[in-house]
Design an enzyme around this catalytic site. Sequence first.
Site, PDB file in Angstrom:
ATOM      1  N   ARG A 121       0.819  -1.227   0.000  1.00 52.27           N
ATOM      2  CA  ARG A 121       0.000   0.000   0.000  1.00 52.27           C
ATOM      3  C   ARG A 121       0.843   1.263   0.000  1.00 52.27           C
ATOM      4  O   ARG A 121       0.404   2.334   0.430  1.00 52.27           O
ATOM      5  CB  ARG A 121      -0.952   0.033   1.184  1.00 52.27           C
ATOM      6  CG  ARG A 121      -1.955  -1.090   1.140  1.00 52.27           C
ATOM      7  CD  ARG A 121      -3.127  -0.835   2.049  1.00 52.27           C
ATOM      8  NE  ARG A 121      -3.998  -1.990   1.991  1.00 52.27           N
ATOM      9  CZ  ARG A 121      -3.794  -3.083   2.697  1.00 52.27           C
ATOM     10  NH1 ARG A 121      -2.794  -3.169   3.537  1.00 52.27           N
ATOM     11  NH2 ARG A 121      -4.605  -4.102   2.564  1.00 52.27           N
ATOM     12  N   LYS A 143       2.804  12.059 -10.995  1.00 55.94           N
ATOM     13  CA  LYS A 143       1.947  11.181 -11.810  1.00 55.94           C
ATOM     14  C   LYS A 143       2.735   9.919 -12.117  1.00 55.94           C
ATOM     15  O   LYS A 143       3.804   9.983 -12.735  1.00 55.94           O
ATOM     16  CB  LYS A 143       1.577  11.857 -13.121  1.00 55.94           C
ATOM     17  CG  LYS A 143       0.464  12.867 -12.999  1.00 55.94           C
ATOM     18  CD  LYS A 143      -0.004  13.251 -14.394  1.00 55.94           C
ATOM     19  CE  LYS A 143      -1.052  14.340 -14.365  1.00 55.94           C
ATOM     20  NZ  LYS A 143      -1.432  14.770 -15.718  1.00 55.94           N
ATOM     21  N   LYS A 227       7.498  23.560 -13.513  1.00 49.52           N
ATOM     22  CA  LYS A 227       6.640  22.390 -13.258  1.00 49.52           C
ATOM     23  C   LYS A 227       6.240  22.364 -11.784  1.00 49.52           C
ATOM     24  O   LYS A 227       5.088  22.112 -11.435  1.00 49.52           O
ATOM     25  CB  LYS A 227       7.355  21.105 -13.655  1.00 49.52           C
ATOM     26  CG  LYS A 227       6.542  19.849 -13.341  1.00 49.52           C
ATOM     27  CD  LYS A 227       6.096  19.072 -14.534  1.00 49.52           C
ATOM     28  CE  LYS A 227       5.061  18.011 -14.139  1.00 49.52           C
ATOM     29  NZ  LYS A 227       5.151  16.793 -14.917  1.00 49.52           N
ATOM     30  N   GLU A 237      -4.587  18.131 -11.125  1.00 50.87           N
ATOM     31  CA  GLU A 237      -5.122  18.570 -12.417  1.00 50.87           C
ATOM     32  C   GLU A 237      -6.618  18.817 -12.428  1.00 50.87           C
ATOM     33  O   GLU A 237      -7.383  18.159 -13.116  1.00 50.87           O
ATOM     34  CB  GLU A 237      -4.736  17.568 -13.528  1.00 50.87           C
ATOM     35  CG  GLU A 237      -4.944  18.188 -14.905  1.00 50.87           C
ATOM     36  CD  GLU A 237      -4.240  17.430 -16.029  1.00 50.87           C
ATOM     37  OE1 GLU A 237      -3.246  16.760 -15.767  1.00 50.87           O
ATOM     38  OE2 GLU A 237      -4.727  17.549 -17.153  1.00 50.87           O
ATOM     39  N   ARG A 241      -3.023  22.859 -14.008  1.00 52.06           N
ATOM     40  CA  ARG A 241      -2.064  21.853 -14.486  1.00 52.06           C
ATOM     41  C   ARG A 241      -2.304  21.498 -15.952  1.00 52.06           C
ATOM     42  O   ARG A 241      -1.403  21.036 -16.648  1.00 52.06           O
ATOM     43  CB  ARG A 241      -2.100  20.599 -13.588  1.00 52.06           C
ATOM     44  CG  ARG A 241      -0.930  19.658 -13.825  1.00 52.06           C
ATOM     45  CD  ARG A 241      -0.761  18.613 -12.709  1.00 52.06           C
ATOM     46  NE  ARG A 241       0.324  17.686 -13.054  1.00 52.06           N
ATOM     47  CZ  ARG A 241       0.893  16.838 -12.209  1.00 52.06           C
ATOM     48  NH1 ARG A 241       0.483  16.774 -10.958  1.00 52.06           N
ATOM     49  NH2 ARG A 241       1.858  16.025 -12.609  1.00 52.06           N
ATOM     50  N   ASN A 245      -0.412  20.525 -20.848  1.00 49.19           N
ATOM     51  CA  ASN A 245      -0.805  19.714 -22.008  1.00 49.19           C
ATOM     52  C   ASN A 245      -0.774  20.490 -23.318  1.00 49.19           C
ATOM     53  O   ASN A 245      -1.268  20.001 -24.339  1.00 49.19           O
ATOM     54  CB  ASN A 245      -2.213  19.147 -21.801  1.00 49.19           C
ATOM     55  CG  ASN A 245      -2.241  18.171 -20.652  1.00 49.19           C
ATOM     56  OD1 ASN A 245      -1.287  17.434 -20.429  1.00 49.19           O
ATOM     57  ND2 ASN A 245      -3.323  18.189 -19.893  1.00 49.19           N
ATOM     58  N   HIS A 248      -0.354  18.733 -26.593  1.00 46.78           N
ATOM     59  CA  HIS A 248      -0.483  17.301 -26.324  1.00 46.78           C
ATOM     60  C   HIS A 248      -1.758  16.693 -26.896  1.00 46.78           C
ATOM     61  O   HIS A 248      -1.824  15.489 -27.088  1.00 46.78           O
ATOM     62  CB  HIS A 248      -0.401  17.030 -24.821  1.00 46.78           C
ATOM     63  CG  HIS A 248       1.015  17.041 -24.309  1.00 46.78           C
ATOM     64  ND1 HIS A 248       1.852  18.125 -24.477  1.00 46.78           N
ATOM     65  CD2 HIS A 248       1.754  16.101 -23.654  1.00 46.78           C
ATOM     66  CE1 HIS A 248       3.029  17.844 -23.938  1.00 46.78           C
ATOM     67  NE2 HIS A 248       3.004  16.623 -23.439  1.00 46.78           N
ATOM     68  N   HIS A 252      -0.741  13.529 -28.678  1.00 44.80           N
ATOM     69  CA  HIS A 252      -1.175  12.199 -28.238  1.00 44.80           C
ATOM     70  C   HIS A 252      -1.922  11.471 -29.339  1.00 44.80           C
ATOM     71  O   HIS A 252      -1.750  10.265 -29.536  1.00 44.80           O
ATOM     72  CB  HIS A 252      -2.083  12.303 -27.008  1.00 44.80           C
ATOM     73  CG  HIS A 252      -1.328  12.537 -25.730  1.00 44.80           C
ATOM     74  ND1 HIS A 252      -1.910  13.145 -24.631  1.00 44.80           N
ATOM     75  CD2 HIS A 252      -0.063  12.248 -25.365  1.00 44.80           C
ATOM     76  CE1 HIS A 252      -1.009  13.226 -23.658  1.00 44.80           C
ATOM     77  NE2 HIS A 252       0.120  12.694 -24.075  1.00 44.80           N
TER      78      HIS A 252
HETATM   79  N1  LIG Z   1       4.626  11.048 -15.168  1.00 40.66           N
HETATM   80  C1  LIG Z   1       4.586  12.111 -15.933  1.00 40.66           C
HETATM   81  O1  LIG Z   1       4.194  13.203 -15.495  1.00 40.66           O
HETATM   82  C2  LIG Z   1       5.066  12.004 -17.344  1.00 40.66           C
HETATM   83  C3  LIG Z   1       5.284  13.156 -18.097  1.00 40.66           C
HETATM   84  C4  LIG Z   1       5.803  13.025 -19.389  1.00 40.66           C
HETATM   85  C5  LIG Z   1       6.070  11.755 -19.883  1.00 40.66           C
HETATM   86  N2  LIG Z   1       5.838  10.646 -19.117  1.00 40.66           N
HETATM   87  C6  LIG Z   1       6.153   9.301 -19.617  1.00 40.66           C
HETATM   88  O2  LIG Z   1       7.569   9.218 -19.791  1.00 40.66           O
HETATM   89  C7  LIG Z   1       7.826   8.209 -20.771  1.00 40.66           C
HETATM   90  C8  LIG Z   1       8.888   8.706 -21.719  1.00 40.66           C
HETATM   91  O3  LIG Z   1      10.057   8.998 -20.979  1.00 40.66           O
HETATM   92  P1  LIG Z   1      11.467   9.132 -21.700  1.00 40.66           P
HETATM   93  O4  LIG Z   1      11.345  10.010 -22.857  1.00 40.66           O
HETATM   94  O5  LIG Z   1      12.440   9.448 -20.635  1.00 40.66           O
HETATM   95  O6  LIG Z   1      11.673   7.681 -22.323  1.00 40.66           O
HETATM   96  P2  LIG Z   1      12.415   6.338 -21.833  1.00 40.66           P
HETATM   97  O7  LIG Z   1      12.307   6.149 -20.391  1.00 40.66           O
HETATM   98  O8  LIG Z   1      11.895   5.264 -22.720  1.00 40.66           O
HETATM   99  O9  LIG Z   1      13.935   6.628 -22.218  1.00 40.66           O
HETATM  100  C9  LIG Z   1      14.286   6.803 -23.566  1.00 40.66           C
HETATM  101  C10 LIG Z   1      15.411   5.864 -23.992  1.00 40.66           C
HETATM  102  O10 LIG Z   1      16.649   6.354 -23.490  1.00 40.66           O
HETATM  103  C11 LIG Z   1      17.318   5.345 -22.735  1.00 40.66           C
HETATM  104  N3  LIG Z   1      18.071   6.068 -21.716  1.00 40.66           N
HETATM  105  C12 LIG Z   1      17.583   6.680 -20.625  1.00 40.66           C
HETATM  106  N4  LIG Z   1      18.542   7.369 -19.999  1.00 40.66           N
HETATM  107  C13 LIG Z   1      19.677   7.199 -20.712  1.00 40.66           C
HETATM  108  C14 LIG Z   1      20.996   7.690 -20.571  1.00 40.66           C
HETATM  109  N5  LIG Z   1      21.335   8.558 -19.617  1.00 40.66           N
HETATM  110  N6  LIG Z   1      21.925   7.292 -21.469  1.00 40.66           N
HETATM  111  C15 LIG Z   1      21.573   6.450 -22.490  1.00 40.66           C
HETATM  112  N7  LIG Z   1      20.335   5.981 -22.687  1.00 40.66           N
HETATM  113  C16 LIG Z   1      19.391   6.346 -21.805  1.00 40.66           C
HETATM  114  C17 LIG Z   1      16.228   4.443 -22.250  1.00 40.66           C
HETATM  115  O11 LIG Z   1      16.702   3.157 -21.953  1.00 40.66           O
HETATM  116  C18 LIG Z   1      15.284   4.443 -23.451  1.00 40.66           C
HETATM  117  O12 LIG Z   1      15.761   3.560 -24.427  1.00 40.66           O
HETATM  118  C19 LIG Z   1       6.501   7.909 -21.457  1.00 40.66           C
HETATM  119  O13 LIG Z   1       6.042   6.652 -21.013  1.00 40.66           O
HETATM  120  C20 LIG Z   1       5.581   9.007 -20.963  1.00 40.66           C
HETATM  121  O14 LIG Z   1       4.233   8.583 -20.866  1.00 40.66           O
HETATM  122  C21 LIG Z   1       5.343  10.761 -17.881  1.00 40.66           C
HETATM  123 ZN   LIG Z   2       4.683  15.481 -22.703  1.00 34.43          ZN
END
Ligand SMILES: NC(=O)c1ccc[n+]([C@@H]2O[C@H](COP(=O)([O-])OP(=O)(O)OC[C@H]3O[C@@H](n4cnc5c(N)ncnc54)[C@H](O)[C@@H]3O)[C@@H](O)[C@H]2O)c1
Ligand SMILES: [Zn+2]
Length: 369
Positions: A121, A143, A227, A237, A241, A245, A248, A252
Amino acid sequence: MRTVKVLLGSRSYPIYIGEKILSGLGGHCAQLQPGRRCAIISDRHVAPLYAKAAAASLRRAGFEPALIVVPAGEKSKSLRMVQNCCDQLARHRLERKSFVVALGGGVVGDLAGFVAASYLRGIAFVQAPTTLLSQVDSSVGGKVGVNLAAGKNLVGAFYQPRFVLCDLATLRTLPLREFRAGLAEVIKYGIIYDAALFMRLERDLPRLLSRDPEVLAAVVARCCEIKAEVVRQDETETGLRAILNFGHTIGHALEAVSGYGRYLHGEAIAIGQVAAARLSVRASGLPAQEAGRIEKLFLRAGLPAAVKVSPRRQSALIEAMRLDKKVSDGEIKFVLARRIGQVEPGHKVAAPWIQQVLAAGVPAQPHPA
Ligand SMILES: NC(=O)c1ccc[n+]([C@@H]2O[C@H](COP(=O)([O-])OP(=O)(O)OC[C@H]3O[C@@H](n4cnc5c(N)ncnc54)[C@H](O)[C@@H]3O)[C@@H](O)[C@H]2O)c1
Ligand SMILES: [Zn+2]
């Protein structure tokens, strides 16, 4: 090292930003006075690069870290992977006072955060983001969640980390395409909140693209401040917030109709933001010259600014916008800009206008900064 605070009453936490600060991970965790057992959740690209340093830092501070490595990529944001991680936490006998470290990009952060929110939990978790996108966006704000076959992020929680540690040195190994995708969120902060940041990006883009530590530190810190401020005012949100978007709605939809994987998220929202800027010229008084500056900055960052969408795919895109979980009562609402640095959520835009913007097509290939 810079520190930005996310102010959320008893759930407030710091964001640490600096070069080579991963070695301080254990020390920051020790301040939380947790139990000795903990787990690092990372992915197959990031773990070989940084898990050793993270684990060593935790051990130096007296912790016993277990390492859980998931496949890299969006597919790991699944309920199956949540179960797999929770099973491993149980096998390593993590308990109520244990904690989870998310070491990686947004995929790892969203997954590990949801695992931490669910296991027993809820146990504490910290974010050690290693992509530009996760440092300026996904690691801040709480999030967390995973995807369903029916869509992205459909299962999740609001669950704040205890701190965020952005080691800018980790960005040096990030592939260029991923770095540029992160810039799409950086530029977004300028458009939605901070005209001075936007101007700084116009000026310093070449230094940013070369990952100059000084510029990176200032820019990442400013994005985190924005942020943090937006999340402070509207954690779950219900209003403000939504400005995050910007770009987006179309972004999206583009990700969905092109079958996740063709565009990186940052690329899709670059296209979405340019389209939103064009809609803003018609619907919310954005000067055409400012829309032009927005488009130019994305192109200079090496991001796509438009796609030519055939009429058949235009309808599919608009249908996908209607299915977006942010839509209420089937009405597509946009965040639109009045000026660079100032946006308003909740604009209804007629479908034919959206179609016209999408049909306007490719203005130019990305060109070098
Ligand atoms: N929670 C939120 O508020 C929020 C906001 C925006 C996006 N997201 C989510 O984030 C995700 C995308 O995140 P992302 O763009 O970081 O993608 P990701 O986590 O897939 O990373 C991108 C790629 O880079 C590689 N990588 C990461 N760090 C590295 C480093 N330092 N050196 C070499 N390679 C590295 C990873 O293994 C992956 O292949 C999506 O799932 C999206 O929905 C969440
Ligand atoms: Zn985004």
